[in-house]
Design a protein around this motif. Structure first.
Motif, mmCIF file in Angstrom:
data_model
loop_
_atom_site.group_PDB
_atom_site.id
_atom_site.type_symbol
_atom_site.label_atom_id
_atom_site.label_comp_id
_atom_site.label_asym_id
_atom_site.label_seq_id
_atom_site.Cartn_x
_atom_site.Cartn_y
_atom_site.Cartn_z
ATOM 1 N N TYR A 1 0.831 -1.193 0.000
ATOM 2 C CA TYR A 1 0.000 0.000 0.000
ATOM 3 C C TYR A 1 0.871 1.251 0.000
ATOM 4 O O TYR A 1 0.577 2.216 -0.695
ATOM 5 C CB TYR A 1 -0.938 0.040 1.203
ATOM 6 C CG TYR A 1 -1.881 1.213 1.153
ATOM 7 C CD1 TYR A 1 -3.084 1.128 0.460
ATOM 8 C CD2 TYR A 1 -1.559 2.418 1.771
ATOM 9 C CE1 TYR A 1 -3.940 2.203 0.387
ATOM 10 C CE2 TYR A 1 -2.424 3.507 1.693
ATOM 11 C CZ TYR A 1 -3.610 3.391 1.006
ATOM 12 O OH TYR A 1 -4.466 4.467 0.928
ATOM 13 N N ARG A 2 1.942 1.221 0.786
ATOM 14 C CA ARG A 2 2.859 2.346 0.867
ATOM 15 C C ARG A 2 4.284 1.834 0.888
ATOM 16 O O ARG A 2 4.575 0.755 1.410
ATOM 17 C CB ARG A 2 2.576 3.203 2.107
ATOM 18 C CG ARG A 2 2.822 2.491 3.425
ATOM 19 C CD ARG A 2 2.487 3.388 4.632
ATOM 20 N NE ARG A 2 1.052 3.569 4.766
ATOM 21 C CZ ARG A 2 0.430 4.738 4.656
ATOM 22 N NH1 ARG A 2 1.114 5.861 4.429
ATOM 23 N NH2 ARG A 2 -0.881 4.801 4.785
ATOM 24 N N ARG B 1 8.268 9.111 1.142
ATOM 25 C CA ARG B 1 7.247 8.073 1.085
ATOM 26 C C ARG B 1 6.429 8.213 -0.193
ATOM 27 O O ARG B 1 6.224 9.325 -0.703
ATOM 28 C CB ARG B 1 6.323 8.185 2.310
ATOM 29 C CG ARG B 1 5.193 7.164 2.360
ATOM 30 C CD ARG B 1 3.884 7.839 2.770
ATOM 31 N NE ARG B 1 3.347 8.658 1.710
ATOM 32 C CZ ARG B 1 2.455 9.630 1.899
ATOM 33 N NH1 ARG B 1 2.022 9.915 3.110
ATOM 34 N NH2 ARG B 1 2.009 10.315 0.852
ATOM 35 N N LEU C 1 2.715 6.477 -1.980
ATOM 36 C CA LEU C 1 1.593 5.550 -1.919
ATOM 37 C C LEU C 1 1.513 4.799 -3.240
ATOM 38 O O LEU C 1 1.505 5.404 -4.309
ATOM 39 C CB LEU C 1 0.289 6.290 -1.646
ATOM 40 C CG LEU C 1 0.241 7.088 -0.342
ATOM 41 C CD1 LEU C 1 -1.152 7.683 -0.126
ATOM 42 C CD2 LEU C 1 0.621 6.223 0.847
#
Length: 123
Positions: A29-30, A47, A49
């Protein structure tokens, strides 16, 4: 189980560039890049997504680093430009399958980790 394989670390002079790669197997998901130096806690760098491509950067690298992904290849990248000696660290790729998070760059949100790759920036 998510397996992460990192590559691209090395030694460069200040002002130089380096590109890190993280190949992932399984659903994520991430995904994120963290870094760590001896005696310090693991620090979040950037980060992304996996579905939306939404990105987040730490203040220390904003404007110099770019996180990206190629979902067809299941690979995440970190393009590092204008490198500084203080960027020297072991860089880790992290991933998780959960949408919920404690924060934008919290190491506790990441269940899966790569082996780490050394980045050394000399002055």
């Amino acid at each position: 189980q998510v397996r992460l394989v990192e590559s691209g670390g090395g030694s460069v002079q200040a002002g130089g560039s380096l590109r890190l790669s993280c190949a992932a197997s399984g659903y994520t998901y991430r995904m994120a890049w963290f870094r760590q130096v001896p005696g310090k806690e693991r620090e979040g760098v950037a980060r992304i997504l996996s579905r939306s491509g939404s990105t987040y950067y730490s203040d220390s690298v904003k404007g110099r680093f770019t996180i990206s992904q190629d979902n067809a290849k299941r690979t995440m990248y970190l393009q590092m430009n204008s490198l500084k000696p203080e960027d020297t660290a072991v860089y880790y790729c992290g991933a998780n399958t959960a949408a919920a998070a404690l924060g934008p760059l919290d190491a506790r949100d990441y269940k899966y980790w790569g082996q780490g790759t050394q980045v050394t920036v000399s002055s």
